[in-house]
Design a protein around this motif. Structure first.
Motif, PDB file in Angstrom:
ATOM      1  N   GLY A   1      18.537 -45.924  36.440  1.00 47.21           N
ATOM      2  CA  GLY A   1      17.704 -44.750  36.224  1.00 47.21           C
ATOM      3  C   GLY A   1      18.414 -43.614  35.523  1.00 47.21           C
ATOM      4  N   LEU A   2      19.698 -43.774  35.228  1.00 45.60           N
ATOM      5  CA  LEU A   2      20.463 -42.714  34.560  1.00 45.60           C
ATOM      6  C   LEU A   2      21.049 -43.261  33.266  1.00 45.60           C
ATOM      7  CD1 LEU A   2      21.752 -39.858  34.592  1.00 45.60           C
ATOM      8  CD2 LEU A   2      23.716 -40.892  35.736  1.00 45.60           C
ATOM      9  N   ALA A   3      20.631 -42.697  32.142  1.00 48.24           N
ATOM     10  CA  ALA A   3      21.185 -43.078  30.845  1.00 48.24           C
ATOM     11  C   ALA A   3      22.323 -42.126  30.504  1.00 48.24           C
ATOM     12  CB  ALA A   3      20.107 -43.031  29.770  1.00 48.24           C
ATOM     13  N   VAL A   4      23.494 -42.658  30.212  1.00 47.76           N
ATOM     14  CA  VAL A   4      24.681 -41.844  29.946  1.00 47.76           C
ATOM     15  C   VAL A   4      24.970 -41.830  28.445  1.00 47.76           C
ATOM     16  CG1 VAL A   4      27.136 -41.586  30.376  1.00 47.76           C
ATOM     17  CG2 VAL A   4      25.626 -42.354  32.219  1.00 47.76           C
ATOM     18  N   TYR A   5      25.107 -40.643  27.870  1.00 50.16           N
ATOM     19  CA  TYR A   5      25.445 -40.472  26.461  1.00 50.16           C
ATOM     20  C   TYR A   5      26.847 -39.889  26.370  1.00 50.16           C
ATOM     21  CZ  TYR A   5      20.617 -41.224  24.884  1.00 50.16           C
ATOM     22  OH  TYR A   5      19.393 -41.761  24.597  1.00 50.16           O
ATOM     23  N   GLU A   6      27.644 -40.395  25.461  1.00 48.43           N
ATOM     24  CA  GLU A   6      28.993 -39.879  25.245  1.00 48.43           C
ATOM     25  C   GLU A   6      29.115 -39.331  23.835  1.00 48.43           C
ATOM     26  OE1 GLU A   6      32.193 -42.404  26.272  1.00 48.43           O
ATOM     27  OE2 GLU A   6      31.397 -42.943  28.239  1.00 48.43           O
ATOM     28  N   ASN A   7      29.393 -38.036  23.747  1.00 44.98           N
ATOM     29  CA  ASN A   7      29.649 -37.363  22.467  1.00 44.98           C
ATOM     30  C   ASN A   7      28.513 -37.513  21.457  1.00 44.98           C
ATOM     31  OD1 ASN A   7      32.260 -36.545  23.344  1.00 44.98           O
ATOM     32  ND2 ASN A   7      33.003 -38.621  22.897  1.00 44.98           N
ATOM     33  N   LYS A   8      27.278 -37.471  21.955  1.00 44.12           N
ATOM     34  CA  LYS A   8      26.134 -37.450  21.051  1.00 44.12           C
ATOM     35  C   LYS A   8      24.994 -36.714  21.746  1.00 44.12           C
ATOM     36  CE  LYS A   8      24.241 -42.011  22.295  1.00 44.12           C
ATOM     37  NZ  LYS A   8      23.788 -43.308  21.748  1.00 44.12           N
ATOM     38  N   PRO A   9      24.054 -36.143  20.977  1.00 45.04           N
ATOM     39  CA  PRO A   9      22.997 -35.312  21.559  1.00 45.04           C
ATOM     40  C   PRO A   9      22.066 -36.107  22.470  1.00 45.04           C
ATOM     41  CG  PRO A   9      23.186 -34.958  19.190  1.00 45.04           C
ATOM     42  CD  PRO A   9      24.011 -36.164  19.511  1.00 45.04           C
ATOM     43  N   LEU A  10      21.567 -35.431  23.502  1.00 40.66           N
ATOM     44  CA  LEU A  10      20.552 -36.020  24.371  1.00 40.66           C
ATOM     45  C   LEU A  10      19.205 -36.019  23.653  1.00 40.66           C
ATOM     46  CD1 LEU A  10      21.449 -34.292  27.742  1.00 40.66           C
ATOM     47  CD2 LEU A  10      21.711 -36.715  27.222  1.00 40.66           C
ATOM     48  N   PRO A  11      18.290 -36.915  24.027  1.00 41.70           N
ATOM     49  CA  PRO A  11      16.947 -36.883  23.444  1.00 41.70           C
ATOM     50  C   PRO A  11      16.260 -35.554  23.751  1.00 41.70           C
ATOM     51  CG  PRO A  11      17.330 -38.933  24.636  1.00 41.70           C
ATOM     52  CD  PRO A  11      18.468 -38.034  24.961  1.00 41.70           C
ATOM     53  N   GLU A  12      15.434 -35.071  22.825  1.00 44.93           N
ATOM     54  CA  GLU A  12      14.707 -33.829  23.061  1.00 44.93           C
ATOM     55  C   GLU A  12      13.570 -34.068  24.052  1.00 44.93           C
ATOM     56  OE1 GLU A  12      13.368 -31.994  19.522  1.00 44.93           O
ATOM     57  OE2 GLU A  12      15.385 -31.820  18.629  1.00 44.93           O
ATOM     58  N   PRO A  13      13.335 -33.105  24.974  1.00 45.27           N
ATOM     59  CA  PRO A  13      12.256 -33.279  25.949  1.00 45.27           C
ATOM     60  C   PRO A  13      10.892 -33.150  25.295  1.00 45.27           C
ATOM     61  CG  PRO A  13      13.233 -31.105  26.162  1.00 45.27           C
ATOM     62  CD  PRO A  13      14.087 -31.848  25.187  1.00 45.27           C
ATOM     63  N   VAL A  14       9.916 -33.864  25.847  1.00 45.25           N
ATOM     64  CA  VAL A  14       8.535 -33.709  25.400  1.00 45.25           C
ATOM     65  C   VAL A  14       7.905 -32.576  26.204  1.00 45.25           C
ATOM     66  CG1 VAL A  14       8.348 -36.125  24.746  1.00 45.25           C
ATOM     67  CG2 VAL A  14       7.733 -35.435  27.059  1.00 45.25           C
ATOM     68  N   ARG A  15       6.653 -32.222  25.894  1.00 38.48           N
ATOM     69  CA  ARG A  15       6.014 -31.056  26.503  1.00 38.48           C
ATOM     70  C   ARG A  15       5.978 -31.170  28.026  1.00 38.48           C
ATOM     71  NH1 ARG A  15       0.244 -29.312  24.244  1.00 38.48           N
ATOM     72  NH2 ARG A  15       1.582 -29.161  22.389  1.00 38.48           N
ATOM     73  N   GLU A  16       5.671 -32.363  28.543  1.00 41.79           N
ATOM     74  CA  GLU A  16       5.567 -32.531  29.990  1.00 41.79           C
ATOM     75  C   GLU A  16       6.907 -32.300  30.690  1.00 41.79           C
ATOM     76  OE1 GLU A  16       4.427 -34.571  27.766  1.00 41.79           O
ATOM     77  OE2 GLU A  16       2.248 -34.494  28.025  1.00 41.79           O
ATOM     78  N   ASP A  17       8.018 -32.542  29.981  1.00 39.02           N
ATOM     79  CA  ASP A  17       9.332 -32.358  30.580  1.00 39.02           C
ATOM     80  C   ASP A  17       9.702 -30.884  30.731  1.00 39.02           C
ATOM     81  OD1 ASP A  17       9.797 -35.148  30.646  1.00 39.02           O
ATOM     82  OD2 ASP A  17      10.384 -35.100  28.541  1.00 39.02           O
ATOM     83  N   LEU A  18       9.017 -30.002  29.998  1.00 35.44           N
ATOM     84  CA  LEU A  18       9.363 -28.591  29.999  1.00 35.44           C
ATOM     85  C   LEU A  18       8.695 -27.824  31.138  1.00 35.44           C
ATOM     86  CD1 LEU A  18       9.119 -27.919  26.166  1.00 35.44           C
ATOM     87  CD2 LEU A  18      11.158 -28.432  27.516  1.00 35.44           C
ATOM     88  N   VAL A  19       7.815 -28.485  31.864  1.00 35.44           N
ATOM     89  CA  VAL A  19       7.089 -27.829  32.950  1.00 35.44           C
ATOM     90  C   VAL A  19       7.449 -28.500  34.267  1.00 35.44           C
ATOM     91  CG1 VAL A  19       4.818 -27.231  33.876  1.00 35.44           C
ATOM     92  CG2 VAL A  19       5.188 -27.280  31.400  1.00 35.44           C
ATOM     93  N   ILE A  20       7.899 -27.687  35.240  1.00 45.34           N
ATOM     94  CA  ILE A  20       8.203 -28.227  36.563  1.00 45.34           C
ATOM     95  C   ILE A  20       6.893 -28.482  37.299  1.00 45.34           C
ATOM     96  CG2 ILE A  20       9.317 -27.761  38.774  1.00 45.34           C
ATOM     97  CD1 ILE A  20      11.286 -25.993  37.311  1.00 45.34           C
ATOM     98  N   PRO A  21       6.680 -29.698  37.837  1.00 46.57           N
ATOM     99  CA  PRO A  21       5.423 -29.956  38.554  1.00 46.57           C
ATOM    100  C   PRO A  21       5.223 -28.945  39.674  1.00 46.57           C
ATOM    101  CG  PRO A  21       6.659 -31.989  38.220  1.00 46.57           C
ATOM    102  CD  PRO A  21       7.557 -30.862  37.811  1.00 46.57           C
ATOM    103  N   PRO A  22       4.025 -28.339  39.758  1.00 49.95           N
ATOM    104  CA  PRO A  22       3.806 -27.301  40.765  1.00 49.95           C
ATOM    105  C   PRO A  22       3.710 -27.870  42.174  1.00 49.95           C
ATOM    106  CG  PRO A  22       1.765 -27.785  39.630  1.00 49.95           C
ATOM    107  CD  PRO A  22       2.837 -28.576  38.936  1.00 49.95           C
TER     108      PRO A  22
END
Length: 237
Positions: free
Chosen positions: A30-51
């Motif tokens: 469940g955890l993707a690890v990136y080394e020395n490269k940018p993380l994927p950009e979040p989509v709109r749903e990722d920018l809002v914390i579920p209420p």
């Protein structure tokens, strides 16, 4: 059992070097690890914390608006017994209700008071009843308002982070559920490295960050190091 440990200037330097080693981020399911490269950009749903529904409690300030009837529209504060008082409704216990549930109750009460088709809106002007506590080896221990969703790492950041003497593998969260007290032990280092999930914090949780006496003793040794001309004998537990 007590153990004798001889610390010289060489051993102190070795300890310093070992303490400066950088942690390694380890992948897990469940955890993707990136080394020395940018993380994927979040989509709109990722920018809002579920209420999470906010439950009313003492000291919350509410704006109650009855459309078209200004004399029934009031700003009220939930008292220490969890109640409010409104015209035509009287005293009403609201502690434990959401704003939607309170709106439904007020509509029913006003209809019973012969108000034709009441349109009621309840807004929280100031949320003061939902709190959590952070204590122990943090920079600014205290009681903090809980607004929206909160995780353990974010809660400790609210307290300005841990101190240099924090025992980060000994962080305890105390919680009461239906009268039963619970305590859970967490390791912040493992959470930072993605080895463990960052647990959610709820209202009335108490977070305690442990203190490392060994680190304080080490600080004292380093402070006294310029005065040491021969190996020093320390007694540690």
């Amino acid at each position: 059992m007590n153990q004798k440990l001889i610390l010289s200037s060489v051993s102190i330097a070795a300890l310093l070097c070992s303490a400066c080693s950088a942690p390694t981020l380890v992948g897990r399911p469940g955890l993707a690890v990136y080394e020395n490269k940018p993380l994927p950009e979040p989509v709109r749903e990722d920018l809002v914390i579920p209420p999470r529904p906010y439950v009313l409690g003492p000291s919350d300030n509410l704006d109650v608006d009855v459309f078209g009837i200004p004399e029934l529209s009031k700003s009220v504060t939930v008292d220490l017994t969890g109640k409010i008082a409104l015209p035509l409704v009287g005293e009403l216990k609201v502690s434990g209700l959401t704003t939607s549930e309170l709106t439904a109750v007020l509509v029913t009460k006003l209809r019973q008071a012969h108000v034709l088709d009441p349109k009621v809106t309840v807004n929280i002007a100031n949320a003061a009843s939902q709190i959590f506590t952070v204590d122990g080896s943090v920079a600014s221990p205290g009681i903090f308002p809980l607004s929206g969703r909160m995780s353990l790492m974010r809660a400790i950041a609210k307290a300005q982070g841990t101190t240099e003497y924090a025992r980060e593998n000994y962080v305890v969260v105390f919680r009461t559920v239906q009268g039963q007290r619970y305590a859970a032990l967490y390791d912040l280092r493992a959470i930072r490295q993605g080895l463990l999930d960052d647990p959610e914090i709820f209202s009335n949780d108490i977070i305690y960050v442990g203190d490392s006496q060994a680190r304080r003793l080490f600080r004292d040794v380093i402070t006294a190091a310029p005065l040491i001309t021969t190996p020093m004998l320390l007694l540690l537990r």
